[in-house]
Design a protein around this motif. Sequence first.
Motif, PDB file in Angstrom:
ATOM      1  N   ARG A  59      24.466  13.157   0.115  1.00  0.00           N
ATOM      2  CA  ARG A  59      25.489  14.101  -0.341  1.00  0.00           C
ATOM      3  C   ARG A  59      24.950  15.087  -1.376  1.00  0.00           C
ATOM      4  NH1 ARG A  59      31.008  13.984   0.078  1.00  0.00           N
ATOM      5  NH2 ARG A  59      32.161  15.183  -1.475  1.00  0.00           N
ATOM      6  N   ASP A  60      24.004  14.644  -2.206  1.00  0.00           N
ATOM      7  CA  ASP A  60      23.484  15.497  -3.277  1.00  0.00           C
ATOM      8  C   ASP A  60      22.213  16.244  -2.869  1.00  0.00           C
ATOM      9  OD1 ASP A  60      25.527  14.717  -5.114  1.00  0.00           O
ATOM     10  OD2 ASP A  60      24.445  12.839  -5.461  1.00  0.00           O
ATOM     11  N   SER A  61      21.257  15.517  -2.311  1.00  0.00           N
ATOM     12  CA  SER A  61      19.969  16.143  -1.973  1.00  0.00           C
ATOM     13  C   SER A  61      19.955  16.812  -0.607  1.00  0.00           C
ATOM     14  CB  SER A  61      18.859  15.089  -2.010  1.00  0.00           C
ATOM     15  OG  SER A  61      19.010  14.151  -0.953  1.00  0.00           O
ATOM     16  N   GLU A  62      20.908  16.479   0.262  1.00  0.00           N
ATOM     17  CA  GLU A  62      20.983  16.984   1.640  1.00  0.00           C
ATOM     18  C   GLU A  62      19.836  16.471   2.509  1.00  0.00           C
ATOM     19  OE1 GLU A  62      23.418  18.545   2.946  1.00  0.00           O
ATOM     20  OE2 GLU A  62      24.567  18.921   1.132  1.00  0.00           O
ATOM     21  N   GLU A  63      19.052  15.501   2.010  1.00  0.00           N
ATOM     22  CA  GLU A  63      17.978  14.943   2.820  1.00  0.00           C
ATOM     23  C   GLU A  63      18.551  13.963   3.846  1.00  0.00           C
ATOM     24  OE1 GLU A  63      15.037  13.181   0.374  1.00  0.00           O
ATOM     25  OE2 GLU A  63      14.431  15.072  -0.588  1.00  0.00           O
ATOM     26  N   GLU A  64      17.892  13.902   5.010  1.00  0.00           N
ATOM     27  CA  GLU A  64      18.363  13.027   6.071  1.00  0.00           C
ATOM     28  C   GLU A  64      18.169  11.556   5.681  1.00  0.00           C
ATOM     29  OE1 GLU A  64      18.017  12.800  10.950  1.00  0.00           O
ATOM     30  OE2 GLU A  64      16.898  14.286   9.784  1.00  0.00           O
ATOM     31  N   LEU A  65      19.164  10.753   6.009  1.00  0.00           N
ATOM     32  CA  LEU A  65      19.104   9.336   5.664  1.00  0.00           C
ATOM     33  C   LEU A  65      18.097   8.608   6.556  1.00  0.00           C
ATOM     34  CD1 LEU A  65      22.930   8.633   5.267  1.00  0.00           C
ATOM     35  CD2 LEU A  65      21.278   9.156   3.462  1.00  0.00           C
ATOM     36  N   LYS A  66      17.682   7.418   6.109  1.00  0.00           N
ATOM     37  CA  LYS A  66      16.730   6.627   6.871  1.00  0.00           C
ATOM     38  C   LYS A  66      17.378   6.127   8.161  1.00  0.00           C
ATOM     39  CE  LYS A  66      14.093   5.154   2.815  1.00  0.00           C
ATOM     40  NZ  LYS A  66      13.632   4.000   2.001  1.00  0.00           N
ATOM     41  N   PRO A  67      16.560   5.884   9.199  1.00  0.00           N
ATOM     42  CA  PRO A  67      17.097   5.463  10.510  1.00  0.00           C
ATOM     43  C   PRO A  67      18.020   4.256  10.443  1.00  0.00           C
ATOM     44  CG  PRO A  67      14.793   6.038  10.715  1.00  0.00           C
ATOM     45  CD  PRO A  67      15.095   6.086   9.248  1.00  0.00           C
ATOM     46  N   GLU A  68      17.655   3.257   9.626  1.00  0.00           N
ATOM     47  CA  GLU A  68      18.502   2.066   9.566  1.00  0.00           C
ATOM     48  C   GLU A  68      19.866   2.374   8.946  1.00  0.00           C
ATOM     49  OE1 GLU A  68      15.413   1.761   6.167  1.00  0.00           O
ATOM     50  OE2 GLU A  68      15.504   2.384   8.283  1.00  0.00           O
ATOM     51  N   VAL A  69      19.890   3.310   7.996  1.00  0.00           N
ATOM     52  CA  VAL A  69      21.159   3.698   7.381  1.00  0.00           C
ATOM     53  C   VAL A  69      21.990   4.509   8.380  1.00  0.00           C
ATOM     54  CG1 VAL A  69      22.253   4.931   5.467  1.00  0.00           C
ATOM     55  CG2 VAL A  69      20.106   3.689   5.088  1.00  0.00           C
ATOM     56  N   LYS A  70      21.329   5.382   9.130  1.00  0.00           N
ATOM     57  CA  LYS A  70      22.028   6.172  10.141  1.00  0.00           C
ATOM     58  C   LYS A  70      22.647   5.262  11.202  1.00  0.00           C
ATOM     59  CE  LYS A  70      20.055   9.934  11.648  1.00  0.00           C
ATOM     60  NZ  LYS A  70      19.040  10.886  12.161  1.00  0.00           N
ATOM     61  N   LYS A  71      21.956   4.186  11.535  1.00  0.00           N
ATOM     62  CA  LYS A  71      22.495   3.234  12.515  1.00  0.00           C
ATOM     63  C   LYS A  71      23.785   2.611  11.999  1.00  0.00           C
ATOM     64  CE  LYS A  71      21.139  -0.779  15.285  1.00  0.00           C
ATOM     65  NZ  LYS A  71      20.052  -1.752  15.592  1.00  0.00           N
ATOM     66  N   GLN A  72      23.812   2.275  10.724  1.00  0.00           N
ATOM     67  CA  GLN A  72      25.019   1.717  10.112  1.00  0.00           C
ATOM     68  C   GLN A  72      26.151   2.755  10.103  1.00  0.00           C
ATOM     69  OE1 GLN A  72      23.802   0.408   6.214  1.00  0.00           O
ATOM     70  NE2 GLN A  72      22.376  -1.143   7.010  1.00  0.00           N
ATOM     71  N   LYS A  73      25.780   4.001   9.863  1.00  0.00           N
ATOM     72  CA  LYS A  73      26.774   5.088   9.855  1.00  0.00           C
ATOM     73  C   LYS A  73      27.400   5.265  11.239  1.00  0.00           C
ATOM     74  CE  LYS A  73      26.336   6.858   5.591  1.00  0.00           C
ATOM     75  NZ  LYS A  73      27.438   7.189   4.681  1.00  0.00           N
ATOM     76  N   LEU A  74      26.575   5.165  12.272  1.00  0.00           N
ATOM     77  CA  LEU A  74      27.078   5.298  13.636  1.00  0.00           C
ATOM     78  C   LEU A  74      28.049   4.156  13.959  1.00  0.00           C
ATOM     79  CD1 LEU A  74      27.144   6.644  16.390  1.00  0.00           C
ATOM     80  CD2 LEU A  74      25.032   5.409  16.981  1.00  0.00           C
ATOM     81  N   GLN A  75      27.712   2.961  13.534  1.00  0.00           N
ATOM     82  CA  GLN A  75      28.610   1.825  13.750  1.00  0.00           C
ATOM     83  C   GLN A  75      29.946   2.053  13.058  1.00  0.00           C
ATOM     84  OE1 GLN A  75      26.273  -1.456  12.305  1.00  0.00           O
ATOM     85  NE2 GLN A  75      25.081  -1.670  14.208  1.00  0.00           N
ATOM     86  N   LEU A  76      29.896   2.599  11.834  1.00  0.00           N
ATOM     87  CA  LEU A  76      31.131   2.907  11.103  1.00  0.00           C
ATOM     88  C   LEU A  76      31.939   3.955  11.859  1.00  0.00           C
ATOM     89  CD1 LEU A  76      33.011   2.794   8.662  1.00  0.00           C
ATOM     90  CD2 LEU A  76      31.490   4.451   7.527  1.00  0.00           C
ATOM     91  N   ALA A  77      31.258   4.998  12.350  1.00  0.00           N
ATOM     92  CA  ALA A  77      31.946   6.061  13.080  1.00  0.00           C
ATOM     93  C   ALA A  77      32.673   5.494  14.303  1.00  0.00           C
ATOM     94  CB  ALA A  77      30.955   7.148  13.492  1.00  0.00           C
ATOM     95  N   ARG A  78      32.050   4.588  15.000  1.00  0.00           N
ATOM     96  CA  ARG A  78      32.667   3.995  16.192  1.00  0.00           C
ATOM     97  C   ARG A  78      33.892   3.151  15.817  1.00  0.00           C
ATOM     98  NH1 ARG A  78      26.848   2.398  18.937  1.00  0.00           N
ATOM     99  NH2 ARG A  78      26.507   4.405  20.015  1.00  0.00           N
ATOM    100  N   LYS A  79      33.828   2.449  14.690  1.00  0.00           N
ATOM    101  CA  LYS A  79      34.973   1.666  14.235  1.00  0.00           C
ATOM    102  C   LYS A  79      36.139   2.573  13.844  1.00  0.00           C
ATOM    103  CE  LYS A  79      32.292  -2.294  12.539  1.00  0.00           C
ATOM    104  NZ  LYS A  79      31.871  -3.071  11.344  1.00  0.00           N
ATOM    105  N   VAL A  80      35.816   3.678  13.148  1.00  0.00           N
ATOM    106  CA  VAL A  80      36.868   4.626  12.757  1.00  0.00           C
ATOM    107  C   VAL A  80      37.476   5.275  13.989  1.00  0.00           C
ATOM    108  CG1 VAL A  80      37.341   6.760  11.502  1.00  0.00           C
ATOM    109  CG2 VAL A  80      35.805   5.056  10.500  1.00  0.00           C
TER     110      VAL A  80
END
Length: 399
Positions: free
Chosen positions: A242-263
Amino acid sequence: MPVLAISSMLLTGIALNLAGADVGQTNGIRPIAKLTELFDDPVVVRGKGFEVKRSQVEDAFTAYAANLAARGQSLAEDHRPVREAQLLDRLIITRILNNRAIGEDKLRATELSGKFIAEARKAAASEEMFRRQLKAAGMSQEMFTNRVMEQAVAEAVIERELKPKVTVTDAQVEEFYQKGADLLVKEMEAGVERMGSNPKTTIGDLAEARKRIEDIKRLNLEKLEQPEKVRASHILIATRDRDSEEELKPEVKKQKLQLARKVLARARGGEDFAKLVKEFSDDKEIGRDGGDYIFSRSDPFLPEFKSAAFSLGTNQISDVVTTMYGYHIIKLHEKIPPKKLEFSKVAPEIREALTQQALQSKMPDYFAEMKKEAAIEILDPKYKTALPQTTVDSLRPSS
């Protein structure tokens, strides 16, 4: 958006295309020196209160060529003398106009240049990218600001001196709204009448000319159409810090995708979408207030986002949509069909656009008179032939 494809007279002629500037590495290779770095920098044109040096013409041409290259175009070498003469003509006109400026012109120019620079910064991906683009173009921020200000002063002088001499009637505004007729159409219609009185004109010639007129009128009327739009909201599960705008690590992105699917499952299960937006969305603009986006296919939205939104039916929720910013869950609230804009809303824009078009037609005579008063002296034999009486639009690369 302006009704006619006529933008400000001089600011749009600045020969610097920041969006197309090459910000790649130079690999330590020093560019070839300009002629003016190896030899003298003579004055090529002199007038009352100003002079133009060869280096300024070279800089203008270099920037113009870069502008062309950014558009995927190029200029044949044998066309260079003509283009240089046109650029020199603009430099002369700009200097004369700046010499004619008064206090109110400079105040107006400050307003114009401020807007122009703000838009240039906004067009860059970030402030850092803006600075890199300036550097790639060989300009400091101070040089860029000064150039924009100089052009803005010139435009302000034209507005003060020439604009009061232009009158656009209510009937002309109405005719544009109803039929798409502008100054160019009127001139072409007069030309068709002259063609009709020429015995050498064929029926095919007349038909082709009339078709060109109808095409211009149709394009003008299309500019009065509000395109189809959609009203949509979304939940963004960001994959960038959110602050640096740098892309998150792959494992974190995987968790984000799982959250998106639940939402997504909860949204399709009937939960209030606005509440889910407030609870989960990382969108800095609307994530906490449940606001909507309204946009057309041509608006500057992420292509994946636009494509998904326009493919949905009313109240339908998308699958998880992936963009450079993360995972989106989009809900379409409304499709707004295309329609012609109301006359009262576009009449001021039509009037201003017709005024700008009329100004363009008066500029050659206006510039010629200014140059006569300025006692222009051409010192470089290369430019001894008469300089072109151009409008600024003629110097812009074709789109």
